[in-house]
Design an enzyme around this catalytic site. Sequence first.
Site: not given
Ligand code: 8YV
Length: 333
Positions: A240, A269, A287
């Site tokens: 993150r 972001e 991401h």
């Molecule tokens: C997502 C992510 O694509 O699953 C997670 O925690 O960070 C990613 O896989 C993104 O957050 C979209 O929901």
Amino acid sequence: MTKDKILVARAIFPDILERLVEHFDVESNQDDAVWNKAHLIEKLQGKAGVFTTGGDQIDAEVLDACPDLRICANMAVGYNNFDIDAMSARGVLATNAPDVLTETTADFGFALLMATARRVAESEHYLRAGRWSRWAVDMFAGADIHGSTLGIIGMGRIGQGIAKRGALGFGMRVVYHNRSRLAAALEAECRATFVGKDELLATADHVMLVVPYSPATHHLIGASEIASMKPTATLVNIARGGIVDDAALAEALKAGRIAAAGLDVFEGEPKVHPALLDVPNVVLTPHIASASVPTRRAMVGLAADNLIGFLTRDAPLTPINLDAIGARRRAAR
Ligand code: 8YV
């Protein structure tokens, strides 16, 4: 029987939207418009459920303004966009999308590690810019992956997948740091050794961050942590934004304190710290660690099934705060 109303806050695969339409009165954002908080609150009026992505913030203010809301289904394994305490206090269920993205995300951890350590992106930009006029022995010479030491911070399912890839696929020595040590059998399966964070940072050739974001992990990697890494090391963040101090990292990369970094996530972001954009030895991706077609479909499908399961049968598949909701319901009887 009247159908529950739900909101799908982002554009999703049309066939999965159709599945939701069979069960609910659906309002969806298929144009993928950017909604601010006030707009989201307006759209959530009268809705019993919402499909969210990791970028959609559900906090006390949103919950208080949307009293009909009973479930927020996140299509992400991470859920730092949810205020879970506020949800539990109001009897709103939160669900996430674990497991379905584990292997795809672990694959990407390696994609980013290899692109970073072997200077794939940097050399590709050089070639595209027409700057390749002569081959040289040390041209874009980077660090080896095989036989090196991989340090993983955060040893959940994705961390474990990365450890197995490193140990079994690339013959790496794997060390990890986690809030709690894995059970011995799992450690053996991952061929990973538990170490303190300081030891990991000092000994790893490649440091991979796979830890969830929370106030406790904010700037877990800042200037002093980077300074304690090997000058030849690479740092990869697929966890993150906010876990790394991006400004400090850009500074350290410019000063050559570590060799390179690969970042899939950023503080604030989709904005990226401008200093990172000027650094050549950093690989930046928007991401996309879980972005394979089958996995994105599985994530969206799981979030949809959580809405269907909970609102039609009181049986969510991957709840986060079911116990808190249950206790609240029992107390209300
Ligand atoms: C997502 C992510 O694509 O699953 C997670 O925690 O960070 C990613 O896989 C993104 O957050 C979209 O929901």
